[in-house]
Design an enzyme around this catalytic site. Structure first.
Site, PDB file in Angstrom:
ATOM      1  N   LYS A  77     -14.333 -12.431 -35.418  1.00 41.33           N
ATOM      2  CA  LYS A  77     -13.026 -12.966 -35.831  1.00 41.33           C
ATOM      3  C   LYS A  77     -13.140 -13.935 -37.008  1.00 41.33           C
ATOM      4  O   LYS A  77     -12.265 -14.769 -37.236  1.00 41.33           O
ATOM      5  CB  LYS A  77     -12.282 -13.637 -34.670  1.00 41.33           C
ATOM      6  CG  LYS A  77     -12.230 -12.807 -33.386  1.00 41.33           C
ATOM      7  CD  LYS A  77     -11.866 -11.350 -33.637  1.00 41.33           C
ATOM      8  CE  LYS A  77     -10.491 -11.173 -34.242  1.00 41.33           C
ATOM      9  NZ  LYS A  77     -10.224  -9.727 -34.591  1.00 41.33           N
ATOM     10  N   GLY A  79     -13.391 -12.907 -40.251  1.00 41.43           N
ATOM     11  CA  GLY A  79     -13.069 -12.221 -41.497  1.00 41.43           C
ATOM     12  C   GLY A  79     -13.796 -10.905 -41.649  1.00 41.43           C
ATOM     13  O   GLY A  79     -13.850 -10.328 -42.742  1.00 41.43           O
ATOM     14  N   TRP A  82     -11.765  -7.616 -42.941  1.00 43.99           N
ATOM     15  CA  TRP A  82     -11.382  -7.718 -44.351  1.00 43.99           C
ATOM     16  C   TRP A  82     -12.603  -7.558 -45.251  1.00 43.99           C
ATOM     17  O   TRP A  82     -12.562  -6.853 -46.261  1.00 43.99           O
ATOM     18  CB  TRP A  82     -10.706  -9.066 -44.604  1.00 43.99           C
ATOM     19  CG  TRP A  82      -9.877  -9.090 -45.859  1.00 43.99           C
ATOM     20  CD1 TRP A  82      -9.448  -8.018 -46.609  1.00 43.99           C
ATOM     21  CD2 TRP A  82      -9.372 -10.253 -46.515  1.00 43.99           C
ATOM     22  NE1 TRP A  82      -8.699  -8.450 -47.677  1.00 43.99           N
ATOM     23  CE2 TRP A  82      -8.638  -9.807 -47.638  1.00 43.99           C
ATOM     24  CE3 TRP A  82      -9.449 -11.621 -46.245  1.00 43.99           C
ATOM     25  CZ2 TRP A  82      -7.994 -10.693 -48.513  1.00 43.99           C
ATOM     26  CZ3 TRP A  82      -8.805 -12.497 -47.106  1.00 43.99           C
ATOM     27  CH2 TRP A  82      -8.094 -12.032 -48.222  1.00 43.99           C
ATOM     28  N   HIS A 142     -23.157  -9.307 -36.486  1.00 41.69           N
ATOM     29  CA  HIS A 142     -22.742 -10.669 -36.123  1.00 41.69           C
ATOM     30  C   HIS A 142     -23.966 -11.540 -35.858  1.00 41.69           C
ATOM     31  O   HIS A 142     -23.839 -12.675 -35.408  1.00 41.69           O
ATOM     32  CB  HIS A 142     -21.868 -10.640 -34.861  1.00 41.69           C
ATOM     33  CG  HIS A 142     -20.487 -10.084 -35.077  1.00 41.69           C
ATOM     34  ND1 HIS A 142     -19.728 -10.401 -36.177  1.00 41.69           N
ATOM     35  CD2 HIS A 142     -19.738  -9.245 -34.313  1.00 41.69           C
ATOM     36  CE1 HIS A 142     -18.556  -9.775 -36.083  1.00 41.69           C
ATOM     37  NE2 HIS A 142     -18.539  -9.077 -34.968  1.00 41.69           N
ATOM     38  N   ARG A 167     -15.144 -18.391 -41.577  1.00 44.57           N
ATOM     39  CA  ARG A 167     -13.762 -18.849 -41.469  1.00 44.57           C
ATOM     40  C   ARG A 167     -13.778 -20.168 -40.708  1.00 44.57           C
ATOM     41  O   ARG A 167     -14.618 -20.360 -39.822  1.00 44.57           O
ATOM     42  CB  ARG A 167     -12.964 -17.792 -40.701  1.00 44.57           C
ATOM     43  CG  ARG A 167     -11.456 -17.957 -40.699  1.00 44.57           C
ATOM     44  CD  ARG A 167     -10.844 -16.803 -39.925  1.00 44.57           C
ATOM     45  NE  ARG A 167      -9.386 -16.776 -39.992  1.00 44.57           N
ATOM     46  CZ  ARG A 167      -8.633 -15.903 -39.327  1.00 44.57           C
ATOM     47  NH1 ARG A 167      -9.201 -14.988 -38.564  1.00 44.57           N
ATOM     48  NH2 ARG A 167      -7.316 -15.953 -39.441  1.00 44.57           N
ATOM     49  N   ARG A 299      -4.112  -8.772 -36.932  1.00 45.57           N
ATOM     50  CA  ARG A 299      -3.062  -9.652 -36.426  1.00 45.57           C
ATOM     51  C   ARG A 299      -2.401 -10.325 -37.614  1.00 45.57           C
ATOM     52  O   ARG A 299      -1.856  -9.671 -38.470  1.00 45.57           O
ATOM     53  CB  ARG A 299      -3.636 -10.653 -35.413  1.00 45.57           C
ATOM     54  CG  ARG A 299      -2.590 -11.215 -34.439  1.00 45.57           C
ATOM     55  CD  ARG A 299      -3.242 -12.139 -33.420  1.00 45.57           C
ATOM     56  NE  ARG A 299      -3.714 -13.375 -33.994  1.00 45.57           N
ATOM     57  CZ  ARG A 299      -2.966 -14.452 -34.190  1.00 45.57           C
ATOM     58  NH1 ARG A 299      -1.686 -14.447 -33.839  1.00 45.57           N
ATOM     59  NH2 ARG A 299      -3.474 -15.547 -34.728  1.00 45.57           N
TER      60      ARG A 299
END
Length: 334
Positions: A77, A79, A82, A142, A167, A299
């Protein structure tokens, strides 16, 4: 909670792909529960679910990237979706210049175009066949940079390119909260929200602590500017054209003057925008190869949405923890 009995649980959270050797290792590791009660285990400073740890160990043992490969890294979560979209579009822009209507991002989810190393490839198969991937191959992970380096530094070829996007912790946390609600198809209570907040503050989350993950890539980017690029999600929001050109330059496929004048950068940003991707049929109704509904990955994508969910005291606590943990590193979040 028994992970094997949860019907909506993704494979990376389960414990059914773990070898006897890894089970023995897990039994010796520091253990904790996530905010929903699933077991997490700390290996070399990072927290993992059992299947994820098994896959990480397999990546370290068997994955040997080529110098032409690209690895996109992030916290969940942070980024990820994108960055995958932008990197894929930048690297492959020549292939679809003449027929933009055939661009894969219009018909496939970004996570299917850029596979996760440990969550997909090495969870399905201990030694997956990567020979059929076209070059340059773009992978995603990750994993903490130190963990990833155990694989990449053993490669016989020169280092591959690693791009990290981070982020701010407050928006990462809120996005993660909504993701878990959608993933488990539930509407969790305020008590669960506070439990997840406490876990984040303690660093007990998948691939966490947050500050250790972020700082590993920050330090890596300072020590090896040629091969590790550090990007902030908030910077991409504020200066999308500048950051996409920076990404392309790092990946050795800079935009030409002609491309910039013809609007190539803007076309990529439009193609990869949240509003465009989230409204595509494949991302509204499809399911990714890792078994998660595509719409879970889209989202708001806003900077500052945390203000709608965190109390002022929660926000202050997050800010103080991150400031303390990153003090002296030169990395600052506004």
């Amino acid at each position: 909670m028994d992970a094997s009995q949860e019907p909506h649980l993704p494979n990376y959270m389960k414990d059914d792909k773990v070898s006897q050797e890894t089970k023995k290792l897990i039994s010796s590791l520091p253990a904790a529960k996530d905010f929903m009660g699933y077991g997490l285990y700390n290996y070399k400073g990072c927290w993992y679910y059992p299947n994820t740890l098994q896959a990480v160990l397999d990546v370290q043992k068997h994955f040997r990237p080529r110098s032409t490969d690209i690895i996109l890294a992030s916290l969940p979560k942070g980024g990820t979706t994108w960055l995958k979209s932008l990197a894929f579009a930048v690297v492959n822009r020549e292939k679809y210049r003449e027929n933009p209507q055939l661009h894969p991002l219009l018909s496939q989810n970004p996570h299917d175009l850029v596979p996760f190393l440990e969550i997909e490839l090495y969870t399905k198969n201990q030694i997956p066949d990567l020979s059929n991937f076209p070059s340059p191959v773009i992978f995603s992970t990750h994993m903490h940079l130190n963990t990833l380096h155990e694989a990449t530094t053993k490669s016989s070829s020169s280092p591959c390119k690693i791009v990290y996007v981070c982020r701010g912790i407050k928006d990462t946390f809120v996005s993660g909260w909504h993701y878990r609600n959608m993933l488990h198809r539930t509407n969790m209570s305020q008590d669960a929200f506070e439990l997840m907040f406490d876990a984040y503050c303690k660093g007990i989350l998948l691939y966490g602590p947050y500050w250790e993950h972020v700082s590993s890539y920050w330090k890596g980017s300072l020590e090896d500017k040629e091969n590790v690029l550090f990007m902030k999600y908030e910077d991409i929001i504020m200066e999308p054209s500048v950051q996409v050109k920076r990404l392309a330059e790092f990946l050795n496929c800079s935009f030409t003057k002609e491309e910039e004048e013809s609007g190539s950068v803007e076309e990529i940003l439009k193609l990869c925008s949240l509003s465009n991707l989230s409204n595509l049929e494949v991302n509204k109704k499809g399911t990714t190869r890792i078994g998660i509904d595509s719409n879970v990955f889209f989202r708001k994508g806003e900077v500052g949405d945390w203000k709608n969910h965190l109390t002022p005291q929660m926000a202050k606590t997050f800010d103080e923890i991150v400031e303390y943990r990153l003090r002296g590193s030169g990395l600052i979040f506004q």
